[in-house]
Write a protein that holds these residues in place. Structure first.
Motif, PDB file in Angstrom:
ATOM      1  N   VAL A 118       0.826  -0.958   0.101  1.00  7.64           N
ATOM      2  CA  VAL A 118      -0.132  -0.127   0.063  1.00  7.64           C
ATOM      3  C   VAL A 118       0.877   1.158   0.169  1.00  7.64           C
ATOM      4  N   TYR A 119       0.238   2.368  -0.635  1.00  8.45           N
ATOM      5  CA  TYR A 119       1.138   3.586  -0.685  1.00  8.45           C
ATOM      6  C   TYR A 119       1.216   3.925   0.820  1.00  8.45           C
ATOM      7  N   SER A 120       2.209   4.182   1.211  1.00 11.28           N
ATOM      8  CA  SER A 120       2.680   4.486   2.636  1.00 11.28           C
ATOM      9  C   SER A 120       2.140   5.565   3.273  1.00 11.28           C
ATOM     10  N   GLY A 121       1.460   5.145   4.597  1.00 14.79           N
ATOM     11  CA  GLY A 121       0.967   6.480   5.140  1.00 14.79           C
ATOM     12  C   GLY A 121       1.922   7.287   5.630  1.00 14.79           C
ATOM     13  N   PHE A 122       3.272   6.989   5.759  1.00 17.89           N
ATOM     14  CA  PHE A 122       4.404   7.701   5.956  1.00 17.89           C
ATOM     15  C   PHE A 122       4.542   8.868   4.938  1.00 17.89           C
ATOM     16  N   ASN A 123       4.144   8.614   3.640  1.00 16.00           N
ATOM     17  CA  ASN A 123       4.446   9.508   2.772  1.00 16.00           C
ATOM     18  C   ASN A 123       3.594  10.586   2.941  1.00 16.00           C
ATOM     19  N   SER A 124       2.273  10.461   3.367  1.00 16.20           N
ATOM     20  CA  SER A 124       1.462  11.710   3.564  1.00 16.20           C
ATOM     21  C   SER A 124       0.285  11.260   4.631  1.00 16.20           C
ATOM     22  N   ALA A 125       0.138  12.096   5.443  1.00 14.06           N
ATOM     23  CA  ALA A 125      -1.184  11.647   6.535  1.00 14.06           C
ATOM     24  C   ALA A 125      -2.022  11.934   6.058  1.00 14.06           C
ATOM     25  N   GLN A 126      -2.423  12.857   5.223  1.00 12.58           N
ATOM     26  CA  GLN A 126      -3.606  13.152   4.454  1.00 12.58           C
ATOM     27  C   GLN A 126      -3.782  12.507   3.142  1.00 12.58           C
TER      28      GLN A 126
END
Length: 189
Positions: A118-126
């Motif tokens: 999955v596209y990392s939540g660490f990339n963007s919290a939004q």
């Protein structure tokens, strides 16, 4: 007195040796990331190792990005628990970066464990949308291109024909499914 100091030094040396031995024994498990970047240019044929898969994705810049580079990370995802797998010490993630020059696009390949990413939540919290990419064993799988667009968002564009012409190989387009934003883990002392 001399015997006490010698015994203390000897015990201390044994403790240090035990710590070093434990660290060496666990070096394969601490900070584990079972993902290996692979140079696309070194592959004549996109054939994954037994029980593994190859993942290809692109990163592009179309909008003005205020930082020197753009990094895109994808984390291994556990669909049942709706979370990133692992912890601070062990978690599988693909991560690639490009220079933030408008018009730049580059592809990256990784040798990974089959599963979901999955596209990392660490990339963007939004993150507005979250998608899980299915990565089957024994295949070279194209996820898509993550493009920083002019509107300031990262768009996923899936142009398999373009990726195949770049890679000069038969590549599977990953199945995707919408998922709730993954639960992140917090690393604290």
């Amino acid at each position: 007195m001399k015997t006490t100091i010698t015994r203390y030094v000897s015990n201390r040396m044994l403790q240090v040796a035990a710590i070093i031995a434990t660290a060496v024994a666990c070096s394969g498990c601490l900070l584990l990331n079972d993902v290996t970047p692979v140079s696309i240019n070194t592959f004549e044929k996109l054939t994954p190792k037994h029980g593994r898969a190859l993942v290809i994705y692109g990163i592009g810049i179309e909008g003005r990005w205020s930082f020197p580079g753009l990094t895109v990370a994808l984390d291994e995802y556990d669909a049942r628990n709706q979370s990133i797998t692992g912890s601070c010490w062990r978690f599988n993630r693909m991560e690639a970066s490009i220079t933030a020059i408008v018009g730049t696009r580059q592809y990256f390949m990784f040798d990974v464990q089959p599963g979901h990413y999955v596209y990392s939540g660490f990339n963007s919290a939004q993150a507005r949308k979250t998608w899980a990419f299915e990565v089957p064993a024994g295949r070279a799988v194209y996820l898509g291109d993550f493009v920083y667009a002019e509107d300031g968002t990262v768009d996923l564009r899936r142009d398999l024909a373009s990726a195949r012409s770049y890679l000069k190989e038969e590549t599977l387009l990953a199945n995707v499914s919408p998922v709730p934003p993954p639960k992140l883990f917090l690393c604290a002392p």
